[in-house]
Scaffold this motif. Structure first.
Motif, PDB file in Angstrom:
ATOM      1  N   GLU A  33       3.177  -3.532  14.854  1.00 48.47           N
ATOM      2  CA  GLU A  33       2.789  -4.764  14.160  1.00 48.47           C
ATOM      3  C   GLU A  33       3.265  -4.754  12.718  1.00 48.47           C
ATOM      4  N   ALA A  34       3.640  -5.925  12.251  1.00 51.22           N
ATOM      5  CA  ALA A  34       3.997  -6.156  10.858  1.00 51.22           C
ATOM      6  C   ALA A  34       3.581  -7.590  10.546  1.00 51.22           C
ATOM      7  N   ALA A  35       3.859  -8.028   9.352  1.00 51.50           N
ATOM      8  CA  ALA A  35       3.524  -9.389   8.944  1.00 51.50           C
ATOM      9  C   ALA A  35       4.760 -10.028   8.323  1.00 51.50           C
ATOM     10  N   ALA A  36       4.891 -11.329   8.534  1.00 58.10           N
ATOM     11  CA  ALA A  36       6.035 -12.076   8.009  1.00 58.10           C
ATOM     12  C   ALA A  36       5.558 -13.096   6.984  1.00 58.10           C
ATOM     13  N   LEU A  37       6.148 -13.068   5.813  1.00 62.81           N
ATOM     14  CA  LEU A  37       5.869 -14.047   4.764  1.00 62.81           C
ATOM     15  C   LEU A  37       6.866 -15.188   4.920  1.00 62.81           C
ATOM     16  N   ALA A  38       6.377 -16.343   5.359  1.00 61.51           N
ATOM     17  CA  ALA A  38       7.237 -17.519   5.518  1.00 61.51           C
ATOM     18  C   ALA A  38       6.437 -18.640   6.170  1.00 61.51           C
ATOM     19  N   PRO A  39       6.574 -19.839   5.680  1.00 58.48           N
ATOM     20  CA  PRO A  39       7.362 -20.210   4.508  1.00 58.48           C
ATOM     21  C   PRO A  39       6.571 -20.063   3.212  1.00 58.48           C
ATOM     22  N   VAL A  40       7.319 -20.101   2.131  1.00 58.16           N
ATOM     23  CA  VAL A  40       6.777 -20.238   0.782  1.00 58.16           C
ATOM     24  C   VAL A  40       7.371 -21.527   0.255  1.00 58.16           C
ATOM     25  N   ALA A  41       6.516 -22.431  -0.190  1.00 54.18           N
ATOM     26  CA  ALA A  41       6.992 -23.759  -0.609  1.00 54.18           C
ATOM     27  C   ALA A  41       6.262 -24.223  -1.864  1.00 54.18           C
ATOM     28  N   VAL A  42       6.996 -24.902  -2.731  1.00 54.96           N
ATOM     29  CA  VAL A  42       6.427 -25.464  -3.960  1.00 54.96           C
ATOM     30  C   VAL A  42       6.919 -26.891  -4.083  1.00 54.96           C
TER      31      VAL A  42
ATOM     32  N   ALA B  38      -3.497 -10.092   2.221  1.00 59.17           N
ATOM     33  CA  ALA B  38      -2.959  -9.273   3.314  1.00 59.17           C
ATOM     34  C   ALA B  38      -3.310  -7.805   3.096  1.00 59.17           C
ATOM     35  N   ARG B  39      -3.179  -7.344   1.878  1.00 56.48           N
ATOM     36  CA  ARG B  39      -3.542  -5.960   1.542  1.00 56.48           C
ATOM     37  C   ARG B  39      -5.034  -5.736   1.818  1.00 56.48           C
ATOM     38  N   ALA B  40      -5.869  -6.674   1.398  1.00 53.78           N
ATOM     39  CA  ALA B  40      -7.315  -6.540   1.565  1.00 53.78           C
ATOM     40  C   ALA B  40      -7.731  -6.527   3.037  1.00 53.78           C
ATOM     41  N   ARG B  41      -6.982  -7.196   3.897  1.00 49.44           N
ATOM     42  CA  ARG B  41      -7.351  -7.218   5.323  1.00 49.44           C
ATOM     43  C   ARG B  41      -6.729  -6.055   6.081  1.00 49.44           C
ATOM     44  N   GLY B  42      -5.985  -5.184   5.372  1.00 54.30           N
ATOM     45  CA  GLY B  42      -5.446  -3.988   5.987  1.00 54.30           C
ATOM     46  C   GLY B  42      -4.040  -4.108   6.540  1.00 54.30           C
ATOM     47  N   GLU B  43      -3.352  -5.196   6.215  1.00 55.23           N
ATOM     48  CA  GLU B  43      -1.951  -5.287   6.637  1.00 55.23           C
ATOM     49  C   GLU B  43      -1.183  -4.200   5.911  1.00 55.23           C
ATOM     50  N   ARG B  44      -0.238  -3.612   6.587  1.00 59.84           N
ATOM     51  CA  ARG B  44       0.499  -2.491   6.014  1.00 59.84           C
ATOM     52  C   ARG B  44       1.897  -2.866   5.551  1.00 59.84           C
ATOM     53  N   LEU B  45       2.578  -3.714   6.333  1.00 62.90           N
ATOM     54  CA  LEU B  45       3.977  -4.020   6.083  1.00 62.90           C
ATOM     55  C   LEU B  45       4.196  -5.522   6.149  1.00 62.90           C
ATOM     56  N   VAL B  46       4.805  -6.072   5.094  1.00 59.59           N
ATOM     57  CA  VAL B  46       5.155  -7.490   5.061  1.00 59.59           C
ATOM     58  C   VAL B  46       6.665  -7.599   4.926  1.00 59.59           C
ATOM     59  N   LEU B  47       7.253  -8.447   5.746  1.00 62.59           N
ATOM     60  CA  LEU B  47       8.691  -8.696   5.713  1.00 62.59           C
ATOM     61  C   LEU B  47       8.927 -10.134   5.299  1.00 62.59           C
ATOM     62  N   VAL B  48      10.015 -10.348   4.586  1.00 64.54           N
ATOM     63  CA  VAL B  48      10.381 -11.701   4.189  1.00 64.54           C
ATOM     64  C   VAL B  48      11.891 -11.849   4.319  1.00 64.54           C
ATOM     65  N   LEU B  49      12.296 -12.995   4.799  1.00 64.63           N
ATOM     66  CA  LEU B  49      13.705 -13.355   4.850  1.00 64.63           C
ATOM     67  C   LEU B  49      13.874 -14.407   3.766  1.00 64.63           C
ATOM     68  N   GLY B  50      14.468 -13.995   2.648  1.00 67.44           N
ATOM     69  CA  GLY B  50      14.508 -14.913   1.518  1.00 67.44           C
ATOM     70  C   GLY B  50      15.520 -14.512   0.468  1.00 67.44           C
ATOM     71  N   HIS B  51      15.391 -15.135  -0.675  1.00 63.24           N
ATOM     72  CA  HIS B  51      16.335 -14.957  -1.770  1.00 63.24           C
ATOM     73  C   HIS B  51      16.154 -13.577  -2.406  1.00 63.24           C
ATOM     74  N   PRO B  52      17.216 -12.747  -2.392  1.00 63.60           N
ATOM     75  CA  PRO B  52      17.093 -11.386  -2.936  1.00 63.60           C
ATOM     76  C   PRO B  52      16.888 -11.341  -4.450  1.00 63.60           C
ATOM     77  N   GLY B  53      17.032 -12.462  -5.130  1.00 71.74           N
ATOM     78  CA  GLY B  53      16.759 -12.503  -6.563  1.00 71.74           C
ATOM     79  C   GLY B  53      15.319 -12.876  -6.883  1.00 71.74           C
ATOM     80  N   TYR B  54      14.571 -13.346  -5.898  1.00 70.63           N
ATOM     81  CA  TYR B  54      13.208 -13.822  -6.137  1.00 70.63           C
ATOM     82  C   TYR B  54      12.138 -12.807  -5.702  1.00 70.63           C
ATOM     83  N   TYR B  55      12.225 -12.297  -4.498  1.00 75.33           N
ATOM     84  CA  TYR B  55      11.139 -11.503  -3.930  1.00 75.33           C
ATOM     85  C   TYR B  55      10.963 -10.095  -4.491  1.00 75.33           C
ATOM     86  N   PRO B  56      11.975  -9.459  -5.070  1.00 75.36           N
ATOM     87  CA  PRO B  56      11.731  -8.142  -5.671  1.00 75.36           C
ATOM     88  C   PRO B  56      10.659  -8.149  -6.767  1.00 75.36           C
TER      89      PRO B  56
END
Length: 175
Positions: free
Chosen positions: A80-89, A110-128
């Motif tokens: 199991e993992a978690a996916a961050l998407a979408p993010v919208a403004v 997500a951290r508080a509920r015990g999720e361990r790994l979050v993956l995102v498919l997105g802009h490499p200049g934003y998510y770091p």
């Protein structure tokens, strides 16, 4: 016109049923089409993917929904993992801190509920800025054609050991 409101004005919280129309509107406006808005609706209907406590909004000072972030269940091979998407403004609130505020809030939830790994498919200049690194550093790869720097991972529990494999998104993503 871009908002110049400081980050501190953004109140973040879980999405409620009353927010659904506003969430749909934020996604449609941010992406200038209904695809991501429809994706959220499809994910809500997927009982295996939907994590209701990881659907977050950021409110503008007037109480309207300005930004949205969603984390759903995905898998890396059998794990199991978690996916961050979408993010919208909403366009009028972009570059004002609303997106960062809602992403930070949903990641903390997500951290508080015990999720361990979050993956995102997105802009490499934003998510770091949130701690994401290329997923390839953990041996995680997409099962479809995408530049590797766009698939990023964040380990929420501080562990340096992550099982490698291929990410499998919920069917609603269509990949």
């Amino acid at each position: 016109m871009t908002s110049t409101e400081p980050t501190s004005v953004w109140r973040t919280r879980r999405e409620t049923a009353a927010d659904r129309g506003a969430v749909h509107a934020v996604n449609a406006a941010a992406f200038e089409r209904a695809d991501e808005a429809d994706l959220v609706d499809a994910l809500r209907a997927d009982q295996e993917a939907w994590l209701p406590d990881l659907s977050y909004v950021a409110e503008a000072p007037d109480g309207t929904v300005a930004a949205y972030a969603l984390i759903t269940r995905c898998h890396v091979d059998a794990g199991e993992a978690a996916a961050l998407a979408p993010v919208a403004v909403r366009p009028e609130h972009q570059r004002s801190g609303a997106g960062s505020a809602v992403v930070r809030a949903v990641l903390e939830a997500a951290r508080a509920r015990g999720e361990r790994l979050v993956l995102v498919l997105g802009h490499p200049g934003y998510y770091p800025r949130f701690g994401f690194v290329p997923a390839s550093e953990y041996g995680i790869r997409p099962g479809f054609d995408v530049p590797s720097e766009h698939l990023m991972a964040l380990v929420l529990d501080g562990s340096s050991v992550v099982a490698p494999g291929t990410i499998r998104y919920p069917a609603a993503f269509g990949v």
